[in-house]
Design a protein around this motif. Structure first.
Motif, PDB file in Angstrom:
ATOM      1  N   LEU A  92       0.821  -1.201   0.000  1.00 31.03           N
ATOM      2  CA  LEU A  92       0.000   0.000   0.000  1.00 31.03           C
ATOM      3  C   LEU A  92       0.860   1.257   0.000  1.00 31.03           C
ATOM      4  O   LEU A  92       0.505   2.264  -0.623  1.00 31.03           O
ATOM      5  CB  LEU A  92      -0.942  -0.006   1.216  1.00 31.03           C
ATOM      6  CG  LEU A  92      -1.827   1.227   1.389  1.00 31.03           C
ATOM      7  CD1 LEU A  92      -2.672   1.496   0.151  1.00 31.03           C
ATOM      8  CD2 LEU A  92      -2.707   1.086   2.631  1.00 31.03           C
ATOM      9  N   GLY A  93       2.005   1.219   0.681  1.00 24.78           N
ATOM     10  CA  GLY A  93       2.902   2.372   0.657  1.00 24.78           C
ATOM     11  C   GLY A  93       3.366   2.699  -0.745  1.00 24.78           C
ATOM     12  O   GLY A  93       3.423   3.868  -1.149  1.00 24.78           O
ATOM     13  N   CYS A  94       3.679   1.666  -1.513  1.00 27.44           N
ATOM     14  CA  CYS A  94       4.078   1.847  -2.903  1.00 27.44           C
ATOM     15  C   CYS A  94       2.917   2.393  -3.722  1.00 27.44           C
ATOM     16  O   CYS A  94       3.086   3.302  -4.552  1.00 27.44           O
ATOM     17  CB  CYS A  94       4.572   0.521  -3.465  1.00 27.44           C
ATOM     18  SG  CYS A  94       5.023   0.571  -5.192  1.00 27.44           S
ATOM     19  N   SER A  95       1.710   1.865  -3.495  1.00 20.08           N
ATOM     20  CA  SER A  95       0.540   2.339  -4.228  1.00 20.08           C
ATOM     21  C   SER A  95       0.289   3.821  -3.977  1.00 20.08           C
ATOM     22  O   SER A  95      -0.004   4.575  -4.906  1.00 20.08           O
ATOM     23  CB  SER A  95      -0.698   1.526  -3.824  1.00 20.08           C
ATOM     24  OG  SER A  95      -0.553   0.167  -4.186  1.00 20.08           O
ATOM     25  N   LEU A  96       0.400   4.240  -2.723  1.00 19.58           N
ATOM     26  CA  LEU A  96       0.208   5.652  -2.407  1.00 19.58           C
ATOM     27  C   LEU A  96       1.232   6.522  -3.123  1.00 19.58           C
ATOM     28  O   LEU A  96       0.902   7.583  -3.669  1.00 19.58           O
ATOM     29  CB  LEU A  96       0.315   5.882  -0.896  1.00 19.58           C
ATOM     30  CG  LEU A  96      -0.782   5.304  -0.019  1.00 19.58           C
ATOM     31  CD1 LEU A  96      -0.515   5.664   1.433  1.00 19.58           C
ATOM     32  CD2 LEU A  96      -2.150   5.809  -0.438  1.00 19.58           C
ATOM     33  N   ALA A  97       2.484   6.075  -3.119  1.00 21.94           N
ATOM     34  CA  ALA A  97       3.538   6.878  -3.742  1.00 21.94           C
ATOM     35  C   ALA A  97       3.249   7.141  -5.207  1.00 21.94           C
ATOM     36  O   ALA A  97       3.376   8.274  -5.687  1.00 21.94           O
ATOM     37  CB  ALA A  97       4.893   6.186  -3.575  1.00 21.94           C
ATOM     38  N   VAL A  98       2.847   6.098  -5.942  1.00 18.41           N
ATOM     39  CA  VAL A  98       2.669   6.285  -7.380  1.00 18.41           C
ATOM     40  C   VAL A  98       1.305   6.859  -7.735  1.00 18.41           C
ATOM     41  O   VAL A  98       1.050   7.135  -8.907  1.00 18.41           O
ATOM     42  CB  VAL A  98       2.946   4.979  -8.161  1.00 18.41           C
ATOM     43  CG1 VAL A  98       4.374   4.525  -7.947  1.00 18.41           C
ATOM     44  CG2 VAL A  98       1.965   3.884  -7.788  1.00 18.41           C
TER      45      VAL A  98
END
Length: 265
Positions: A116-122
């Motif tokens: 989810l952290g990666c999803s938020l970033a992109v």
């Protein structure tokens, strides 16, 4: 605008017209417990009502941007169907709120951004990464459908073949590779991540407001279309995957590892 009720899990500070959002669970690598998940969804509506805000920087406290899912919630969602349905609904609301936010958002990846952290970033508008960090979406590799962002956003940012490679295999993407793939804009030394992100945010904040916001809305329309096409199915499938035998085995593995650490083995 009063953001104090989002603390301590989510901190919002002002730097002139910039709002700096910090995920503040450093001891847990900013993984998403219920409070952080809910507050991250709520903050985007608050920002729209903050008439002095012109741009946003999103970062994490400590040594990670965000490790994504919180292990106790992972275990709970395997065992409690109602809880996992509630989590999926919250995940969809979060994604839609973030994509629909009119303010330009700069992600300052001070450390790993996973799941989810990666999803938020992109889902932001500009990504600054520390040169010694990485992003990854390991959903599939642990037995979950990649429902909360990567399947929506990555095919719009790189070739579909590359998106399939990194989402299906869950490999880490180092900062330099992320820049080449189109998942980040700048790679800088770790000490310069927040400074660089703030510099970019202030550049956004200096632009004419209506021109900037409506152009962002126009640019995000394909992303919203993708969300409308993909997000409902992907999250429903992720919810279903929480109840599979693969996840039950993974939960048992996590619990055994935790018991071994607790006993000093």
């Amino acid at each position: 605008m009063d953001y104090a009720h989002l603390a301590p899990t989510l901190l919002v500070e002002a730097d002139g017209p910039i709002r700096i959002i910090t995920m503040n669970r450093p001891d847990e690598l900013n993984s998403f417990d219920d409070a952080l998940h809910t507050n991250m969804r709520r903050v985007w509506d608050l920002l729209i009502d903050d008439h002095e805000a012109r741009a946003v920087v999103l970062t994490g406290a400590g040594r990670a941007f965000s490790a994504g899912g919180y292990l106790p919630n992972f275990i709970r969602n395997n065992r409690d169907a109602a809880a996992r349905r509630a989590d999926v609904r919250e995940a969809e609301r979060l994604a839609r709120a973030m994509i629909s936010c009119e303010l330009p958002v700069v992600a300052a990846l001070n450390g790993p951004a996973v799941g989810l952290g990666c999803s938020l970033a992109v889902m932001t508008d500009f990504v600054v990464m520390a040169e010694d960090t990485f992003i990854s979406d390991p959903h599939v590799s642990i037995g979950l459908v990649a429902g909360d962002g990567g399947a929506v956003t990555w095919p719009l940012m790189m070739s579909l073949l590359k998106a399939k490679e990194y989402i299906l295999l869950g490999d880490r993407i180092p900062a330099a590779a992320a820049e080449r793939l189109g998942l980040c804009n700048r790679v800088v030394p770790r000490a310069d991540v927040l400074t660089t992100a703030l510099e970019v945010a202030h550049r956004f904040a200096a632009l004419p407001v209506q021109a900037l916001r409506d152009t962002k809305r126009a640019l995000n329309m394909p992303l919203l279309d993708a969300a409308n096409s993909v997000l409902g199915f992907a999250l429903a499938a992720e919810c279903e995957s929480f109840g599979t035998d693969d996840i039950k085995a993974k939960v048992e593995e996590f619990l055994a590892r935790s018991e071994s650490r607790a006993s000093g083995v």
